[in-house]
Design an enzyme around this catalytic site. Structure first.
Site, mmCIF file in Angstrom:
data_model
loop_
_atom_site.group_PDB
_atom_site.id
_atom_site.type_symbol
_atom_site.label_atom_id
_atom_site.label_comp_id
_atom_site.label_asym_id
_atom_site.label_seq_id
_atom_site.Cartn_x
_atom_site.Cartn_y
_atom_site.Cartn_z
ATOM 1 N N ARG A 96 40.215 39.202 47.043
ATOM 2 C CA ARG A 96 40.292 39.636 45.892
ATOM 3 C C ARG A 96 40.283 41.238 45.957
ATOM 4 O O ARG A 96 40.807 41.854 45.088
ATOM 5 C CB ARG A 96 38.888 39.139 44.993
ATOM 6 C CG ARG A 96 38.697 39.642 43.666
ATOM 7 C CD ARG A 96 37.796 39.124 42.983
ATOM 8 N NE ARG A 96 37.422 39.737 41.629
ATOM 9 C CZ ARG A 96 36.645 39.223 40.720
ATOM 10 N NH1 ARG A 96 35.704 38.551 40.877
ATOM 11 N NH2 ARG A 96 36.583 39.936 39.624
ATOM 12 N N ASN A 150 41.339 30.247 39.577
ATOM 13 C CA ASN A 150 42.356 31.257 38.787
ATOM 14 C C ASN A 150 43.380 31.611 39.895
ATOM 15 O O ASN A 150 43.454 31.247 40.981
ATOM 16 C CB ASN A 150 41.695 32.527 38.751
ATOM 17 C CG ASN A 150 40.980 32.579 37.253
ATOM 18 O OD1 ASN A 150 41.567 32.372 36.388
ATOM 19 N ND2 ASN A 150 39.964 33.455 37.312
ATOM 20 N N CYS A 172 39.079 27.591 30.937
ATOM 21 C CA CYS A 172 38.501 28.979 31.203
ATOM 22 C C CYS A 172 37.456 29.230 30.172
ATOM 23 O O CYS A 172 37.439 28.770 29.030
ATOM 24 C CB CYS A 172 39.825 29.874 30.787
ATOM 25 S SG CYS A 172 39.387 31.711 30.841
ATOM 26 N N HIS A 202 44.389 33.702 29.458
ATOM 27 C CA HIS A 202 43.795 35.427 29.838
ATOM 28 C C HIS A 202 45.150 35.954 28.910
ATOM 29 O O HIS A 202 45.292 37.230 29.099
ATOM 30 C CB HIS A 202 43.752 35.774 31.233
ATOM 31 C CG HIS A 202 42.509 35.276 32.091
ATOM 32 N ND1 HIS A 202 42.301 35.715 33.107
ATOM 33 C CD2 HIS A 202 41.449 34.535 31.459
ATOM 34 C CE1 HIS A 202 41.046 35.246 33.487
ATOM 35 N NE2 HIS A 202 40.787 34.674 32.633
ATOM 36 N N TYR A 256 41.491 40.239 27.907
ATOM 37 C CA TYR A 256 42.356 40.449 29.115
ATOM 38 C C TYR A 256 43.555 41.381 28.414
ATOM 39 O O TYR A 256 44.399 42.051 29.145
ATOM 40 C CB TYR A 256 42.904 39.301 29.847
ATOM 41 C CG TYR A 256 41.790 38.850 30.647
ATOM 42 C CD1 TYR A 256 42.061 39.242 32.182
ATOM 43 C CD2 TYR A 256 40.709 38.013 30.462
ATOM 44 C CE1 TYR A 256 40.915 39.058 32.946
ATOM 45 C CE2 TYR A 256 39.804 37.600 31.310
ATOM 46 C CZ TYR A 256 39.872 38.081 32.583
ATOM 47 O OH TYR A 256 38.918 37.700 33.442
HETATM 48 C C1 G6P Z 1 36.291 35.973 33.269
HETATM 49 C C2 G6P Z 1 37.322 34.832 33.377
HETATM 50 C C3 G6P Z 1 37.123 34.092 34.669
HETATM 51 C C4 G6P Z 1 36.974 35.107 35.977
HETATM 52 C C5 G6P Z 1 35.747 35.747 35.714
HETATM 53 C C6 G6P Z 1 35.680 36.708 36.603
HETATM 54 O O1 G6P Z 1 35.139 35.623 32.444
HETATM 55 O O2 G6P Z 1 37.587 34.139 32.307
HETATM 56 O O3 G6P Z 1 38.493 33.350 34.865
HETATM 57 O O4 G6P Z 1 36.896 34.183 37.044
HETATM 58 O O5 G6P Z 1 35.702 36.314 34.297
HETATM 59 O O6 G6P Z 1 34.224 37.003 36.777
HETATM 60 P P1 G6P Z 1 33.521 37.827 38.098
HETATM 61 O O7 G6P Z 1 32.076 38.174 37.631
HETATM 62 O O8 G6P Z 1 34.286 37.326 39.308
HETATM 63 O O9 G6P Z 1 34.278 39.333 37.887
#
Ligand code: G6P
Length: 442
Positions: A96, A150, A172, A202, A256
């Site tokens: 990531r 994701n 989601c 998103h 998003y």
């Molecule tokens: C959001 C999205 C998720 C994503 C997450 C990331 O709420 O809907 O799809 O995985 O945030 O969160 P993080 O704490 O990993 O940045």
């Protein structure tokens, strides 16, 4: 399902697992889970042990007869499962971090599910989910696959197009996060709010919002101009909208959308984070360390509140209410990712969309939307094209398709930059992209 429900969670070592377990505990009366199998891979073994033991303590404290199994053997776990949930991350948080950092070197937004980051997460993930689908077909053909991995929209698109699994739902937490956020802004209970969602994962819009069945859209749109109200998830800072823009857009945005309608400001912020070593992946890496230290505590038997600092808040509510509605044929309305089937005009019928659906024992039935408002239709269609070409690139390992996918993404400035980014990212993620490197000689 007389033996009781068997749930299998792939990516069970995730720090989110206590969230899911809390959901199963809360809704045990309506969803009597008998077995919960948490599955992970060798690299996730230690995390699986730690989080799995916390799950066991949570269930013991709740006094429920749910057997928790921890395993690295996916096939054994899947045998006769009723529901399979997926929440894995191919390449873990290091991947990531590359997804977020590399595009920024080229002046392009780096984000987990959008632009180049979303593309590469999809390229790594899709072959793995398709393998899981083959196992499901063989070992638990009647199971429902509930995907939280994701990029969820692209993943569901790939499952619908390239596997034999039809019982798949993508989930989601963004829609439920928006509902909760709006309920808080209006100071009403969440149960009184209804939002008609339509779009893609998103990339979803709230076409209307109601309190007790009466539209309050204008009021909510006004509230969205305040930066403090413009994001409902922890991982994206809302920057507020120009009142003229958001009023004339005339629908509710999702967090998003900041990446699309505020590209320059979001890029500026991300570039700062790049410099300071605080991209979201890096923040989450620190947060995860802290979480796992907490999870190790043998006296901890609840989901620690610190988990709410992650973007996936309300994940358990969304996941468990969905599973329960399928199991109990509740026919209530929930926003999920499913096959369009003509609900949104202008998106192929066989493609995945995120839309409010009636949830039945036969799965989600999308509420018919018709055409999306003209002001949002184009962007939704463009992202759908991106997702489809990206899914095809993931399955075929076709380099040119990968460049095509990235070039048609609205966050990419040109074909030349797309190619440069693809070249660097393919190399950086080589280990998790065998389809691009192991070509069979003709
Ligand atoms: C959001 C999205 C998720 C994503 C997450 C990331 O709420 O809907 O799809 O995985 O945030 O969160 P993080 O704490 O990993 O940045």
């Amino acid at each position: 399902m007389t033996k009781g429900i068997k749930i299998v969670t792939i990516g069970g070592g995730s720090s989110y697992t206590p969230e899911l377990v809390e959901g199963f505990i809360k809704r045990y009366d309506e969803l009597p889970v008998r077995e919960l199998w948490l599955v992970d891979i060798e690299e996730g073994k230690e995390k699986l042990e730690i989080v799995g033991n916390l799950a066991k303590r949570m269930i013991q404290k709740a006094g429920l007869p749910i057997d928790v199994h921890l395993t690295l053997d996916r096939k054994t776990a899947l045998k006769d499962a009723d529901f399979v949930t997926t929440q894995f991350r191919v390449g873990l948080l290091d991947a990531r971090s590359k997804d977020e950092r590399i595009p920024l070197k080229y002046g392009v937004l780096g984000q987990e599910t959008n632009g180049p980051g979303g593309l590469f997460k999809g390229l790594r993930t899709i072959p793995v989910i398709l393998d899981i689908c083959k196992d499901i077909e063989e070992l638990c053909p009647n199971a429902w696959l509930i995907n939280f991995t994701n990029p969820a929209g692209m993943v569901v698109e790939a499952v619908l197009r390239y596997s034999n699994i039809k019982k798949v739902v993508g989930l989601c937490n963004v829609p439920i996060g928006i509902e909760m956020g709006v309920a808080k802004l209006l100071d009403v209970d969440h149960s009184r709010i209804r939002i008609d969602f339509a779009g893609l994962n998103h990339m979803v819009y709230g076409l209307d919002v109601y309190v007790d069945g009466i539209s309050v859209k204008d009021k909510v749109i006004d509230l969205l101009t305040d930066p403090a109200n413009s994001s409902f998830v922890k991982n994206i800072d809302g920057l507020g909208w120009e009142p003229e823009f958001i009023r004339s857009l005339n629908v509710l945005t999702c967090p998003y959308h900041m990446y699309y309608y505020k590209k320059d400001q979001m890029l500026e912020k991300e570039l700062k984070n790049y410099e300071t070593g605080e991209t979201r992946a890096e923040v989450v890496q620190k947060l995860e360390k802290e979480l796992f230290e907490l999870y190790k505590n043998p006296d901890l038997a609840i989901k620690p509140p610190q988990l709410e600092e992650r973007g996936g808040a309300y994940y358990s509510d969304a996941a468990v209410r969905l599973i329960s509605s399928i199991y109990n044929d509740k026919r209530d309305i929930q926003p999920v990712n499913t096959q369009n089937n003509g609900a949104i005009t202008g998106i192929p019928s066989d493609s995945a969309v995120e839309v409010s659906c009636m949830i039945t024992k036969d799965g989600p039935k999308p509420i018919v939307v018709g055409e999306l408002p003209v002001q949002v239709q184009g962007l939704v269609q463009q992202i759908k094209s991106f997702e489809r070409v990206a899914a095809e690139a993931a399955v075929t390992g076709d380099y040119e398709k990968a460049i095509l996918a990235l070039t048609i993404n609205p966050l990419t400035p040109s074909d030349s930059i797309a190619k440069e980014i693809i070249n660097e990212m393919l190399e950086a993620h080589k280990e998790h992209l065998p389809q691009f490197f192991q070509k069979v000689e003709a």
